[in-house]
Scaffold this motif. Structure first.
Motif, PDB file in Angstrom:
ATOM      1  N   PRO A 100      40.533  35.730  18.340  1.00  0.00           N
ATOM      2  CA  PRO A 100      40.913  36.966  17.735  1.00  0.00           C
ATOM      3  C   PRO A 100      41.866  37.774  19.002  1.00  0.00           C
ATOM      4  CG  PRO A 100      38.742  36.929  17.424  1.00  0.00           C
ATOM      5  CD  PRO A 100      39.063  35.632  18.246  1.00  0.00           C
ATOM      6  N   GLU A 101      42.623  38.773  18.302  1.00  0.00           N
ATOM      7  CA  GLU A 101      43.582  39.326  19.407  1.00  0.00           C
ATOM      8  C   GLU A 101      42.941  40.104  20.245  1.00  0.00           C
ATOM      9  OE1 GLU A 101      46.494  42.518  17.809  1.00  0.00           O
ATOM     10  OE2 GLU A 101      47.416  40.658  16.851  1.00  0.00           O
ATOM     11  N   ILE A 102      41.917  40.980  20.079  1.00  0.00           N
ATOM     12  CA  ILE A 102      41.256  41.756  21.115  1.00  0.00           C
ATOM     13  C   ILE A 102      40.737  41.005  22.295  1.00  0.00           C
ATOM     14  CG2 ILE A 102      39.785  43.841  21.580  1.00  0.00           C
ATOM     15  CD1 ILE A 102      40.717  44.903  18.909  1.00  0.00           C
ATOM     16  N   PRO A 103      39.751  39.971  21.558  1.00  0.00           N
ATOM     17  CA  PRO A 103      39.055  39.415  22.812  1.00  0.00           C
ATOM     18  C   PRO A 103      40.171  38.856  23.602  1.00  0.00           C
ATOM     19  CG  PRO A 103      38.118  38.866  20.864  1.00  0.00           C
ATOM     20  CD  PRO A 103      39.237  39.836  20.571  1.00  0.00           C
ATOM     21  N   ARG A 104      40.979  38.031  23.080  1.00  0.00           N
ATOM     22  CA  ARG A 104      41.990  37.149  23.897  1.00  0.00           C
ATOM     23  C   ARG A 104      42.659  38.313  24.663  1.00  0.00           C
ATOM     24  NH1 ARG A 104      46.578  35.503  20.074  1.00  0.00           N
ATOM     25  NH2 ARG A 104      47.116  37.837  20.710  1.00  0.00           N
ATOM     26  N   PHE A 105      43.080  39.363  24.339  1.00  0.00           N
ATOM     27  CA  PHE A 105      43.743  40.213  25.230  1.00  0.00           C
ATOM     28  C   PHE A 105      42.950  40.702  26.356  1.00  0.00           C
ATOM     29  CE2 PHE A 105      45.827  44.468  26.143  1.00  0.00           C
ATOM     30  CZ  PHE A 105      46.846  44.169  26.712  1.00  0.00           C
ATOM     31  N   ILE A 106      41.703  40.997  26.068  1.00  0.00           N
ATOM     32  CA  ILE A 106      40.545  41.394  27.153  1.00  0.00           C
ATOM     33  C   ILE A 106      40.394  40.446  28.171  1.00  0.00           C
ATOM     34  CG2 ILE A 106      38.253  41.849  27.562  1.00  0.00           C
ATOM     35  CD1 ILE A 106      38.119  43.463  25.235  1.00  0.00           C
ATOM     36  N   LEU A 107      40.398  39.006  27.859  1.00  0.00           N
ATOM     37  CA  LEU A 107      40.156  37.765  28.565  1.00  0.00           C
ATOM     38  C   LEU A 107      41.527  37.681  29.274  1.00  0.00           C
ATOM     39  CD1 LEU A 107      38.447  34.871  26.635  1.00  0.00           C
ATOM     40  CD2 LEU A 107      37.712  36.103  28.888  1.00  0.00           C
ATOM     41  N   ALA A 108      42.763  37.988  28.673  1.00  0.00           N
ATOM     42  CA  ALA A 108      44.092  37.932  29.280  1.00  0.00           C
ATOM     43  C   ALA A 108      44.030  38.891  30.615  1.00  0.00           C
ATOM     44  CB  ALA A 108      45.283  38.111  28.483  1.00  0.00           C
ATOM     45  N   ILE A 109      43.727  40.071  30.437  1.00  0.00           N
ATOM     46  CA  ILE A 109      43.447  41.104  31.443  1.00  0.00           C
ATOM     47  C   ILE A 109      42.615  40.509  32.513  1.00  0.00           C
ATOM     48  CG2 ILE A 109      42.645  43.485  31.987  1.00  0.00           C
ATOM     49  CD1 ILE A 109      43.488  44.071  29.008  1.00  0.00           C
ATOM     50  N   LEU A 110      41.403  40.129  32.167  1.00  0.00           N
ATOM     51  CA  LEU A 110      40.621  39.701  33.050  1.00  0.00           C
ATOM     52  C   LEU A 110      41.239  38.697  34.068  1.00  0.00           C
ATOM     53  CD1 LEU A 110      36.891  39.911  31.249  1.00  0.00           C
ATOM     54  CD2 LEU A 110      38.076  41.217  33.217  1.00  0.00           C
ATOM     55  N   ILE A 111      41.632  37.592  33.458  1.00  0.00           N
ATOM     56  CA  ILE A 111      42.358  36.305  34.012  1.00  0.00           C
ATOM     57  C   ILE A 111      43.563  37.006  35.072  1.00  0.00           C
ATOM     58  CG2 ILE A 111      43.813  34.567  33.615  1.00  0.00           C
ATOM     59  CD1 ILE A 111      42.144  33.613  31.186  1.00  0.00           C
ATOM     60  N   GLY A 112      44.185  37.954  34.521  1.00  0.00           N
ATOM     61  CA  GLY A 112      45.216  38.502  35.137  1.00  0.00           C
ATOM     62  C   GLY A 112      44.958  39.170  36.603  1.00  0.00           C
ATOM     63  N   ALA A 113      43.731  39.748  36.413  1.00  0.00           N
ATOM     64  CA  ALA A 113      43.219  40.673  37.473  1.00  0.00           C
ATOM     65  C   ALA A 113      42.667  39.707  38.572  1.00  0.00           C
ATOM     66  CB  ALA A 113      42.103  41.678  36.873  1.00  0.00           C
ATOM     67  N   VAL A 114      41.874  38.697  37.958  1.00  0.00           N
ATOM     68  CA  VAL A 114      41.169  37.620  38.798  1.00  0.00           C
ATOM     69  C   VAL A 114      42.213  36.834  39.654  1.00  0.00           C
ATOM     70  CG1 VAL A 114      39.746  35.809  39.010  1.00  0.00           C
ATOM     71  CG2 VAL A 114      39.082  37.658  37.495  1.00  0.00           C
ATOM     72  N   CYS A 115      43.190  36.433  39.068  1.00  0.00           N
ATOM     73  CA  CYS A 115      44.127  35.413  39.658  1.00  0.00           C
ATOM     74  C   CYS A 115      45.032  36.247  40.456  1.00  0.00           C
ATOM     75  CB  CYS A 115      45.198  35.053  38.657  1.00  0.00           C
ATOM     76  SG  CYS A 115      44.557  33.643  37.667  1.00  0.00           S
ATOM     77  N   ALA A 116      45.423  37.476  40.350  1.00  0.00           N
ATOM     78  CA  ALA A 116      46.464  38.379  41.494  1.00  0.00           C
ATOM     79  C   ALA A 116      45.285  38.745  42.465  1.00  0.00           C
ATOM     80  CB  ALA A 116      46.612  39.611  40.766  1.00  0.00           C
ATOM     81  N   GLY A 117      44.049  39.000  42.205  1.00  0.00           N
ATOM     82  CA  GLY A 117      43.019  39.313  43.200  1.00  0.00           C
ATOM     83  C   GLY A 117      42.882  38.223  44.093  1.00  0.00           C
ATOM     84  N   LEU A 118      42.847  36.814  43.666  1.00  0.00           N
ATOM     85  CA  LEU A 118      42.629  35.717  44.563  1.00  0.00           C
ATOM     86  C   LEU A 118      43.877  35.641  45.368  1.00  0.00           C
ATOM     87  CD1 LEU A 118      40.959  32.975  42.064  1.00  0.00           C
ATOM     88  CD2 LEU A 118      39.859  34.048  44.058  1.00  0.00           C
ATOM     89  N   PHE A 119      44.979  35.809  44.855  1.00  0.00           N
ATOM     90  CA  PHE A 119      46.382  35.593  45.492  1.00  0.00           C
ATOM     91  C   PHE A 119      46.148  36.802  46.968  1.00  0.00           C
ATOM     92  CE2 PHE A 119      49.812  33.022  44.816  1.00  0.00           C
ATOM     93  CZ  PHE A 119      49.343  32.120  43.625  1.00  0.00           C
ATOM     94  N   GLY A 120      45.629  38.024  46.336  1.00  0.00           N
ATOM     95  CA  GLY A 120      45.477  39.119  47.381  1.00  0.00           C
ATOM     96  C   GLY A 120      44.633  38.669  48.506  1.00  0.00           C
ATOM     97  N   VAL A 121      43.394  37.827  48.318  1.00  0.00           N
ATOM     98  CA  VAL A 121      42.699  37.351  49.254  1.00  0.00           C
ATOM     99  C   VAL A 121      43.219  36.676  49.988  1.00  0.00           C
ATOM    100  CG1 VAL A 121      40.711  35.936  49.688  1.00  0.00           C
ATOM    101  CG2 VAL A 121      40.491  37.806  47.990  1.00  0.00           C
ATOM    102  N   LEU A 122      44.196  35.336  49.579  1.00  0.00           N
ATOM    103  CA  LEU A 122      44.846  34.337  50.260  1.00  0.00           C
ATOM    104  C   LEU A 122      45.869  34.677  51.003  1.00  0.00           C
ATOM    105  CD1 LEU A 122      45.586  31.463  47.533  1.00  0.00           C
ATOM    106  CD2 LEU A 122      44.351  31.281  49.573  1.00  0.00           C
ATOM    107  N   ILE A 123      46.532  35.727  50.624  1.00  0.00           N
ATOM    108  CA  ILE A 123      47.783  36.270  51.207  1.00  0.00           C
ATOM    109  C   ILE A 123      47.049  37.469  52.309  1.00  0.00           C
ATOM    110  CG2 ILE A 123      49.784  37.879  51.153  1.00  0.00           C
ATOM    111  CD1 ILE A 123      50.345  36.472  48.490  1.00  0.00           C
ATOM    112  N   GLY A 124      46.193  38.067  51.767  1.00  0.00           N
ATOM    113  CA  GLY A 124      45.528  39.156  53.033  1.00  0.00           C
ATOM    114  C   GLY A 124      44.967  38.644  54.198  1.00  0.00           C
ATOM    115  N   ILE A 125      44.233  37.452  53.942  1.00  0.00           N
ATOM    116  CA  ILE A 125      43.606  36.947  55.339  1.00  0.00           C
ATOM    117  C   ILE A 125      44.650  36.572  56.356  1.00  0.00           C
ATOM    118  CG2 ILE A 125      42.544  34.776  56.057  1.00  0.00           C
ATOM    119  CD1 ILE A 125      41.029  34.591  53.428  1.00  0.00           C
ATOM    120  N   PRO A 126      45.788  35.972  56.289  1.00  0.00           N
ATOM    121  CA  PRO A 126      46.623  35.905  57.239  1.00  0.00           C
ATOM    122  C   PRO A 126      47.264  37.166  57.580  1.00  0.00           C
ATOM    123  CG  PRO A 126      47.531  34.918  55.400  1.00  0.00           C
ATOM    124  CD  PRO A 126      46.330  35.270  54.952  1.00  0.00           C
ATOM    125  N   VAL A 127      47.818  37.729  56.440  1.00  0.00           N
ATOM    126  CA  VAL A 127      48.755  38.962  56.840  1.00  0.00           C
ATOM    127  C   VAL A 127      47.972  40.237  57.530  1.00  0.00           C
ATOM    128  CG1 VAL A 127      49.657  40.712  55.097  1.00  0.00           C
ATOM    129  CG2 VAL A 127      50.676  38.447  54.986  1.00  0.00           C
TER     130      VAL A 127
END
Ligand SMILES: Nc1ncnc2c1ncn2[C@@H]1O[C@H](COP(=O)(O)OP(=O)(O)OP(=O)(O)O)[C@@H](O)[C@H]1O
Ligand SMILES: [Mg+2]
Lengths: 362, 252
Positions: A100-127
């Motif tokens: 259903p729309e709402i749970p899907r959107f909530i999951l999408a938000i979480l996925i977007g946040a987690v993936c971007a956060g992981l990239f933040g860690v990956l890039i942050g460590i060297p940078v």
């Protein structure tokens, strides 16, 4: 003893009041806009800008966490928005009507946040080993790299799972029933348009909740200590890099959420928007609103996103006025005279209230 | 067992022997002075003790534990805290928060409890506020708790730095020229405060100072450095009457 308890109580109250005012501003803004919409007083152009305004507000709050609170100049935040936008849009398209729309959107938000956060860690460590200008340059480069990499990705899903290629759609070797979702430079189309002004406001409030509470907690103090004096922070046993990384990753995750909101507002998503211009625009919000001033950067984001549209009637003078507004905001926030004036105003207000309260008690 | 035992400590910066074969033993509860002319290597000794620099030679033990070569953070956790010759406060944070930050490794709660304001957050923050206020009171800074550290007058900034160092609950406290820039009145008060800290917190203190009134007034023992080398060491009165020390201070 009573005296020091009183001081602590007053400090706590001031922080709490500050937080509440920020939430209140957002809520009042929401109500005013809703009234304008319902009474038919908001132009369709401005109505169309409401979600992008929320996107920029979240991005500005997120960048202020890095620039203002952690004290590092990052010019790559559009890259994290890009990660959030793409991963969440991929998810929403892949799931389709499976949820259903709402749970899907909530999951999408979480996925977007987690993936971007992981990239933040990956890039942050060297940078984050770099300082000042170097950090700015390298984050700028990383932002562009992310954008350009995403630009060549083809990705689809079928019964065998995920297929990824960086050459052509043919190389995905999808089964006939499979869905091709990311189409290289063409990006993603058909993402469900779940973003709305209301969703944006809720996400802003959540972002504010996280940032404001973080700042006034043990970890937040550690982050600011590393900003104010790295050597002193180490001398009292604070692992500086870890707290810089924490701020960077949380910020990246929130930029990712801004990206989710953005991608679920558009029929087609491509990487054009996620270049350094956006990173710098968001930085402008932060600088104009006041580095480290969360509320200010929020307001700057709203005004500067809406302004070009509101000034459309001025046609040729539009950018001139825009520039003047930029300068005025800059002066208001940074000129010494304006700052002392604001300090004085701030000191006056609580005093008046206290005097009144005192009378009541007496 | 000695609180601090330093043996044959040396470091050179490209040919310059900033600290050369320095040894010292400081007993628990002692108030020990490290003096010497400008550029003698005193601050460098502090930087070696706190892991800012790695010694080229020598051994440092704290309360019997070898801490040579450990980094600043580990050394603070092991129990050494310091102040800086050029004040290093968290200027944009309130006085109270400077001290609360000092408690970072002593009173903990997770980032998530902080963001979600879980009961643990409230509980620890209350303790933190109380403890920080107690320390501020020792330095007569409690009334300024809400002021930004950068807005304090100079003398109080020096005191706040000591307060923050104490918040890490060290076993050994290093003070780098605590009276620098203070007027005689303030210095007098500071001497009282340092004595109080030693007695009240059961602290071992090593301090660098140029103000001889302070050194003679509160230090029980002294080490004198000159050009990175140990010139004299022992009871304060003895050391201060040593002809070599007098020459070094008056200049050859
Ligand atoms: N990181 C460094 N690189 C090169 N030389 C250094 C470094 N740190 C200190 N020195 C040199 O080592 C010598 C000792 O310096 P140090 O700061 O320890 O002196 P000090 O005894 O604290 O002097 P003061 O009383 O002026 O503070 C000086 O000649 C200084 O220039
Ligand atoms: Mg020195």
């Amino acid at each position: 003893m009573d005296k020091s308890l009183e001081i602590i109580r007053r400090m706590k109250n001031r922080t709490l009041k500050n937080h509440l005012i920020t939430y209140l501003i957002v809520i009042v803004f929401y109500v005013v806009i809703q009234v304008l919409i319902n009474t038919g007083n908001l132009s369709s152009l401005l109505t169309g800008l409401l979600v992008p305004i929320c996107v920029y507000v979240i991005a500005a709050i997120s960048l202020n966490l890095v620039v203002g609170i952690s004290g590092e100049l990052s010019l790559g935040h559009a890259g994290f928005m890009c990660i959030g936008a793409y991963t969440s849009a991929f998810f929403s398209n892949a799931v389709g009507d499976g949820l259903p729309e709402i749970p899907r959107f909530i999951l999408a938000i979480l996925i977007g946040a987690v993936c971007a956060g992981l990239f933040g860690v990956l890039i942050g460590i060297p940078v984050l080993r770099l300082k000042g200008d170097y950090l700015a340059i390298v984050t700028l480069a990383f932002g562009e790299i992310i954008k350009n990499l995403v630009n060549v990705v083809y990705m689809g899903i079928d019964s065998n799972g995920l297929h990824i290629s960086t050459t052509t759609a043919m190389d995905l070797h999808m089964e006939p029933g499979g869905k091709q979702i990311i189409k290289g430079a063409l990006g993603i189309s058909g993402t469900p348009r779940n973003s709305s002004f209301t969703a944006g406001i809720i996400l802003i409030l959540i972002t504010l909740f996280i940032v404001q509470n973080l700042i006034s907690s043990r970890s937040g103090r550690a982050i600011m200590a590393c900003r104010d004096n790295r050597i002193a922070a180490e001398s009292i046993g604070i692992p500086v890099t870890r707290f810089k990384l924490l701020a960077f990753a949380v910020s990246a995750a929130m930029a990712g959420v801004a990206g989710v909101l953005y991608s679920h507002n558009l029929a087609t998503l491509n990487t054009k928007k996620f270049d350094y211009n956006t990173s710098i625009l968001v930085l402008v919000f932060v600088v104009l609103g006041g580095i480290g001033n969360i509320r200010g950067s929020m307001i700057a984001a709203v005004i500067l996103t809406a302004l070009p549209e509101m000034l459309r009637f001025l046609s040729n003078y539009r950018m001139l006025i825009y520039a003047i507004v930029l300068i005025v905001m800059m002066l208001f926030n940074w000129a010494p005279a304006a700052r002392t004036w604001r300090e004085r105003m701030r000191e006056k207000l609580p005093f008046k209230k206290k005097a009144a309260a005192g009378k009541e008690e007496a | 067992m000695a609180m601090l035992e330093v043996k044959n400590l040396s470091i050179s910066f490209g040919g310059l022997h900033a600290v050369d074969d320095f040894s010292v033993t400081i007993e628990k509860g002692e108030l020990y002075g490290l003096i010497g002319p400008n550029g003698a290597g005193k601050t460098t000794v502090f930087n070696l003790l706190t892991g800012v620099y790695k010694p080229t030679e020598g051994k440092i033990s704290l309360d019997g534990k070898d801490i040579t070569g450990k980094n600043t953070i580990e050394i603070n956790r092991a129990g050494i805290a310091r102040t800086f010759q050029n004040i290093r406060l968290f200027k944009n944070m309130p006085v109270l928060d400077n001290v609360k930050t000092g408690f970072h490794n002593r009173y903990r709660y997770s980032t998530v409890s902080g963001i979600l304001r879980l009961p643990r957050y409230r509980q620890v923050e209350n303790t933190l506020n109380e403890r920080a206020m107690e320390i501020l009171k020792v330095f007569d800074l409690d009334k300024e708790a809400a002021i930004l550290a950068g807005n304090l007058p100079y003398g109080k900034q020096r005191k706040l730095e000591i307060a923050r160092a104490l918040a890490t609950e060290p076993r050994l406290l290093l003070l780098d020229e605590p009276a620098a820039g203070m007027n005689p009145n303030e210095t007098g008060e500071l001497m009282e405060t340092i004595r109080f800290v030693r007695d009240h917190f059961d602290m071992t203190i090593l301090l660098i100072e140029h103000d001889m009134r302070l050194v003679a007034g509160i230090c029980e023992k002294l080490s004198v450095l000159n050009f990175g080398r140990l010139l004299a060491q022992g009871e304060t009165a003895e050391v201060l009457s040593n002809p070599d020390v007098i020459t070094a201070y008056l200049g050859e």
